[in-house]
Design an enzyme around this catalytic site. Structure first.
Site, PDB file in Angstrom:
ATOM      1  N   HIS A 159      -9.573  14.081   9.960  1.00  0.00           N
ATOM      2  CA  HIS A 159     -10.102  12.614  10.178  1.00  0.00           C
ATOM      3  C   HIS A 159     -11.402  12.564   9.517  1.00  0.00           C
ATOM      4  CE1 HIS A 159      -6.913  11.613  13.040  1.00  0.00           C
ATOM      5  NE2 HIS A 159      -7.366  10.435  12.986  1.00  0.00           N
TER       6      HIS A 159
ATOM      7  N   CYS B 105       0.644  -1.369   0.169  1.00  0.00           N
ATOM      8  CA  CYS B 105       0.038  -0.053   0.007  1.00  0.00           C
ATOM      9  C   CYS B 105       0.745   1.327  -0.044  1.00  0.00           C
ATOM     10  CB  CYS B 105      -0.997  -0.154   1.328  1.00  0.00           C
ATOM     11  SG  CYS B 105      -0.258  -0.210   2.907  1.00  0.00           S
TER      12      CYS B 105
END
Length: 206
Positions: free
Chosen positions: A193, A143
Site C-alpha cells: 500500500h 480505467c
C-alpha cells in the site's frame, strides 16, 4: 513510491459519488485502476478521458492506493505497456462501459455464491457480461479496461475475459492469495500500500 516499477498496476479509492458507487456495487475498497509508467507518473482513464497524472497527486487526492505487479514482467513488456497507455492519451472515456458495470455488478453476484466451482463461476460472469461487450466500444476506455488492453498490447493476458467486463475489484482479486472471480493467467504480486486512510467512524456505525 521508490519501490514502484513501470508497468505496475495502481488500485485506488477515488473521491466522489462515482467512486463510492463503484465500491458499493462491487463490495470493494477500490474504485479505480491506473498504470505506473515511471518517473513518478501514471496513465489513467477518467471522466475527462485518458491522460497522465503525477503519483503525488494520486496520494494527495485518494484515500487508498495499493500496487500490484505482474510477476516476471520484462523491461521490454513494461515499455510496450507504457507506449500503449501513452498512445491512448486524449482518448474518450467510456461512460457506457461504466454505466453498464452497475447492473452487471449486481447481477453477477449470483455467479459468486459460496461453493460455486471456479470454472462455472467464470462462465457465468462472462455470460452475464455479453451485453457490456456488445454495447461498450474498445475505442473509448474506462480505467480497468485501459489496464488490461495495455497488457494485451505487451503480449500479456492478465485474463482472457473481455476487458470491458473487468472492474478494479476484479483486478484486486487477481492478487496472490485471493480468489479471482474470473480465470487469470497467473496471480499478481501484491507490492504494498502506498496509502491507506481508515474511514471515519460515525455514531451511525454503532
Amino acid at each position: 513510491p521508490e519501490a514502484l516499477q513501470p508497468g505496475d498496476i495502481l488500485l485506488t479509492s477515488m473521491p466522489g459519488f462515482t467512486g463510492a458507487s463503484i465500491e458499493l456495487m462491487t463490495t470493494s475498497p477500490v474504485s479505480h485502476a491506473a498504470l505506473y509508467v515511471g518517473n513518478g507518473r501514471i496513465v489513467e482513464a477518467v471522466r475527462s478521458g485518458v491522460g497522465e497524472r503525477s503519483l503525488d497527486e494520486v496520494l494527495d487526492q485518494e484515500s487508498v492506493a495499493l500496487v500490484l505487479r505482474y510477476p516476471g514482467l520484462t523491461r521490454a513488456q513494461a515499455r510496450r505497456i507504457r507506449e500503449y497507455a501513452e498512445s491512448k492519451s486524449g482518448s474518450g472515456f467510456s461512460f457506457v462501459g461504466v454505466t453498464l458495470q452497475i447492473p452487471y455488478a449486481i447481477s453477477r453476484r449470483a455467479c459468486e455464491l459460496p461453493l460455486m466451482p471456479g470454472r462455472l463461476r467464470d462462465a457465468c460472469i462472462r455470460g452475464l457480461g455479453v451485453f457490456s461487450q456488445l454495447a461498450a466500444r474498445e475505442s473509448r476506455l474506462f480505467c480497468s479496461q485501459l489496464v488490461l488492453q495495455a497488457y494485451r498490447h505487451a503480449g500479456i493476458e492478465l485474463t482472457d475475459a473481455d476487458p470491458r467486463i473487468v472492474s478494479p475489484a476484479d483486478l484486486l482479486h487477481m492478487r496472490e492469495g485471493d480468489v479471482s472471480s474470473i480465470g487469470i493467467d497467473r496471480p499478481l504480486h501484491y507490492v504494498g500500500h502506498l496509502k491507506y486512510e481508515r474511514p471515519a467512524i460515525t455514531a451511525a456505525a454503532y
